[in-house]
Design a protein around this motif. Sequence first.
Motif, PDB file in Angstrom:
ATOM      1  N   TRP A   1      25.249  36.184  33.399  1.00  0.00           N
ATOM      2  CA  TRP A   1      26.497  36.525  34.105  1.00  0.00           C
ATOM      3  C   TRP A   1      27.566  36.871  33.082  1.00  0.00           C
ATOM      4  O   TRP A   1      27.575  36.320  31.964  1.00  0.00           O
ATOM      5  CB  TRP A   1      26.969  35.336  34.936  1.00  0.00           C
ATOM      6  N   SER A   2      28.446  37.772  33.440  1.00  0.00           N
ATOM      7  CA  SER A   2      29.639  38.041  32.641  1.00  0.00           C
ATOM      8  C   SER A   2      30.728  38.570  33.567  1.00  0.00           C
ATOM      9  O   SER A   2      30.414  39.132  34.632  1.00  0.00           O
ATOM     10  CB  SER A   2      29.355  39.047  31.523  1.00  0.00           C
ATOM     11  N   PRO A   3      31.990  38.407  33.186  1.00  0.00           N
ATOM     12  CA  PRO A   3      33.081  38.892  34.038  1.00  0.00           C
ATOM     13  C   PRO A   3      33.279  40.394  33.852  1.00  0.00           C
ATOM     14  O   PRO A   3      32.605  41.025  33.028  1.00  0.00           O
ATOM     15  CB  PRO A   3      34.287  38.109  33.514  1.00  0.00           C
ATOM     16  N   SER A   4      34.213  40.941  34.585  1.00  0.00           N
ATOM     17  CA  SER A   4      34.550  42.351  34.399  1.00  0.00           C
ATOM     18  C   SER A   4      35.181  42.542  33.024  1.00  0.00           C
ATOM     19  O   SER A   4      35.818  41.640  32.464  1.00  0.00           O
ATOM     20  CB  SER A   4      35.529  42.805  35.482  1.00  0.00           C
ATOM     21  N   SER A   5      35.011  43.734  32.464  1.00  0.00           N
ATOM     22  CA  SER A   5      35.591  44.027  31.149  1.00  0.00           C
ATOM     23  C   SER A   5      37.109  43.904  31.184  1.00  0.00           C
ATOM     24  O   SER A   5      37.715  43.416  30.229  1.00  0.00           O
ATOM     25  CB  SER A   5      35.190  45.436  30.698  1.00  0.00           C
TER      26      SER A   5
END
Length: 248
Positions: free
Chosen positions: A174-178
Amino acid sequence: MDESSFQATVGFSVRDTLILFWLHSTFDQERYSVDIHDSFIEEFPGRSVRYEYVTRIARQLATEGALSVRQEHKKMYYQCTPVGKERLAKYQDLYFNRFHEILQVLDRIYYSLTKNGEKPTPPDHPLPTEFRSYFSKLLSVKDVIRYLALHLSLNRSSFYMAEVSQQLNDLFGWSPSSAYLYTVAREMEESDLLHGFWPDERRSVRHMKGTDAGAAFYPTITHSLEERVKNTRHYLNYILHFIQKDEN
């Protein structure tokens, strides 16, 4: 996260939880309401639910046809009906995949924070898009970013935020929006948790390195995130226990 906050966040009220508990506990056997109340308190320690409320939920489910009821002397016995089993299946369809996918991400974050238990399997796919906004309600996305950015700052001479995003994907799935990632990076620079600089005149990629303030803050953010992840995993595991798809 306290219990009421968790329930508000994940959409599971005390009533939802009791309905699920009744349907699951009476799936293949009759149960007495006092027994259900005692079992509920044992399964969900620290949760204060009055016996009268437990029986009220049972009566409502019986009125809706989800539970059958049989009286023996002064005791009322309840059992899940085909209608109740169908309702339980809807809970499974609605929540199981969502909670299961999110729990896998939480397990990886928890292991990264604590190194407790068996190391989870690495992610073989990212958290599905339809669960991402839901996941962001369970945890402070900012804290996850700050934790990993500070972790990198303590172990590297410098790094850039795209590496933080890549690490989040590789380690947790998972990663957040840039856009949000770089918003948090600017805030960390402004609060002296990170020092940003341009390595050359092209100013194409801004690099980050650690600061004394960031190193001092790292244990605080790690502990805060660990508590949040631990509590969220705790409740999700309880809910998943009652909506395992192999129940029916």
